[in-house]
Design a protein around this motif. Structure first.
Motif, mmCIF file in Angstrom:
data_model
loop_
_atom_site.group_PDB
_atom_site.id
_atom_site.type_symbol
_atom_site.label_atom_id
_atom_site.label_comp_id
_atom_site.label_asym_id
_atom_site.label_seq_id
_atom_site.Cartn_x
_atom_site.Cartn_y
_atom_site.Cartn_z
ATOM 1 N N ILE A 66 12.711 44.120 -173.549
ATOM 2 C CA ILE A 66 13.559 44.134 -172.348
ATOM 3 C C ILE A 66 13.026 45.143 -171.337
ATOM 4 N N ASP A 67 12.591 46.285 -171.847
ATOM 5 C CA ASP A 67 12.050 47.333 -170.975
ATOM 6 C C ASP A 67 10.839 46.836 -170.189
ATOM 7 N N VAL A 68 9.906 46.168 -170.872
ATOM 8 C CA VAL A 68 8.690 45.717 -170.192
ATOM 9 C C VAL A 68 8.996 44.566 -169.235
ATOM 10 N N ILE A 69 9.977 43.739 -169.559
ATOM 11 C CA ILE A 69 10.381 42.666 -168.631
ATOM 12 C C ILE A 69 10.978 43.267 -167.359
ATOM 13 N N LEU A 70 11.857 44.243 -167.521
ATOM 14 C CA LEU A 70 12.446 44.907 -166.349
ATOM 15 C C LEU A 70 11.371 45.624 -165.528
ATOM 16 N N GLY A 71 10.415 46.259 -166.218
ATOM 17 C CA GLY A 71 9.331 46.930 -165.519
ATOM 18 C C GLY A 71 8.468 45.956 -164.733
ATOM 19 N N THR A 72 8.248 44.771 -165.297
ATOM 20 C CA THR A 72 7.466 43.743 -164.604
ATOM 21 C C THR A 72 8.198 43.243 -163.365
ATOM 22 N N LEU A 73 9.496 42.993 -163.493
ATOM 23 C CA LEU A 73 10.289 42.562 -162.344
ATOM 24 C C LEU A 73 10.336 43.648 -161.271
ATOM 25 N N PHE A 74 10.429 44.901 -161.709
ATOM 26 C CA PHE A 74 10.432 46.024 -160.765
ATOM 27 C C PHE A 74 9.129 46.057 -159.969
ATOM 28 N N MET A 75 7.997 45.901 -160.655
ATOM 29 C CA MET A 75 6.711 45.934 -159.974
ATOM 30 C C MET A 75 6.532 44.729 -159.063
ATOM 31 N N ALA A 76 7.009 43.553 -159.489
ATOM 32 C CA ALA A 76 6.916 42.369 -158.630
ATOM 33 C C ALA A 76 7.724 42.563 -157.362
ATOM 34 N N SER A 77 8.912 43.133 -157.496
ATOM 35 C CA SER A 77 9.753 43.410 -156.335
ATOM 36 C C SER A 77 9.101 44.429 -155.407
ATOM 37 N N LEU A 78 8.556 45.498 -155.985
ATOM 38 C CA LEU A 78 7.912 46.534 -155.187
ATOM 39 C C LEU A 78 6.704 45.970 -154.437
ATOM 40 N N ALA A 79 5.893 45.147 -155.116
ATOM 41 C CA ALA A 79 4.708 44.575 -154.477
ATOM 42 C C ALA A 79 5.101 43.637 -153.338
ATOM 43 N N ASP A 80 6.122 42.823 -153.561
ATOM 44 C CA ASP A 80 6.552 41.870 -152.532
ATOM 45 C C ASP A 80 7.151 42.596 -151.332
ATOM 46 N N PHE A 81 7.966 43.609 -151.591
ATOM 47 C CA PHE A 81 8.587 44.368 -150.502
ATOM 48 C C PHE A 81 7.531 45.122 -149.689
ATOM 49 N N THR A 82 6.537 45.674 -150.377
ATOM 50 C CA THR A 82 5.447 46.361 -149.689
ATOM 51 C C THR A 82 4.651 45.391 -148.827
#
Length: 271
Positions: A66-82
């Motif tokens: 669950i931790d790595v899935i949340l971390g992946t979603l966090f990074m995808a969101s950060l990359a898209d927002f950037t």
């Protein structure tokens, strides 16, 4: 390089944009470290799992997954927002820095915010669980010992929810208040980690003292090693969290880099 190529923005704005962009890059590095640790832990847990101990290993497998899935979603969101700020909407009035400040509650960024809060809640919960395991068998009932940490955890989760609502809501309840939930939320999470780390280390050193007193100084070294590992992992997260709080309170634009990096740092120290 010609100075005419520099955007017509103040040095503070340029520093904020640089901090944000570099924070995104640093966060991706921390994410890569976290993913590597995930595969190492996953492989180790699978290799050690048997019919006799699968009930102990399975929750840990679920947790790190669950931790790595949340971390992946966090990074995808950060990359898209950037990407939105620096490429697709780079002509937004005030530039990427203004876009970040004004669009912090759009869906793509809220996905990252929610994942970040969930990652920190899981990490705080893991620390509380470690404390409960260490204090089992204590002369004092474990529920008395765990009452204060559990209340702190519940308060931290509540403040995290309030922080998310403040980011996403235009309700007068949030827009009319002068309270910024960022500082109390991060402060409580930091205090929880420090207090519980101290409690765990004290318990381990007590075990070490009893064993060395009964069996000699050659025994009990493993408790010192475990205590050192716990202190080192807690120190890394606490340092980043404290730096973020100081920079945020000073209104330093570099704080944006630490905000992006903190959830990944906390997850990496958990593994």
């Amino acid at each position: 390089m010609s100075s005419s190529w520099t955007p017509d923005e103040s040095s503070e704005v340029l520093l904020a944009e640089s901090g944000w962009l570099q924070g995104a890059v640093a966060s991706s590095i921390a994410y890569g470290i976290g993913v590597t640790l995930f595969f190492l832990c996953f492989h180790l847990l699978i290799r050690q799992m048997t019919r006799a101990n699968y009930k102990k290993s399975l929750p840990l497998l679920i947790y790190i997954t669950i931790d790595v899935i949340l971390g992946t979603l966090f990074m995808a969101s950060l990359a898209d927002f950037t990407q939105l700020a620096f490429i697709q909407y780079r002509d937004y009035p005030g530039g990427p820095n203004a876009f970040e400040n004004n669009m912090f509650g759009i869906p793509v960024d809220m996905l990252g915010n929610v994942c970040g809060v969930l990652m920190m809640a899981l990490s705080d919960g893991l620390v509380v669980w470690r404390c409960m395991v260490i204090y089992r068998g204590c002369m004092v009932p474990v529920w008395i010992i765990m009452l204060f940490p559990c209340l702190m955890l519940a308060a931290s989760i509540a403040l995290g929810i309030m922080w998310l609502l403040q980011l996403a809501s235009s309700s007068p309840f949030f827009t009319s208040t002068n309270i910024n939930y960022t500082v109390p939320y991060l402060s409580l999470s930091l205090a929880l980690n420090i207090i519980i780390t101290i409690a765990i280390v004290l318990r381990l050193l007590t075990y070490r003292h009893r064993i060395t007193k009964a069996l000699g100084s050659r025994f009990g070294a493993q408790y010192t090693s475990i205590a050192a590992m716990i202190v080192e992992s807690a120190a890394l997260y606490s340092t980043f969290s404290l730096a973020l709080l100081i920079l945020f309170l000073l209104n330093n634009p570099i704080s944006a880099a630490f905000i992006e990096l903190l959830p990944q740092i906390q997850v990496s120290t958990d593994n």
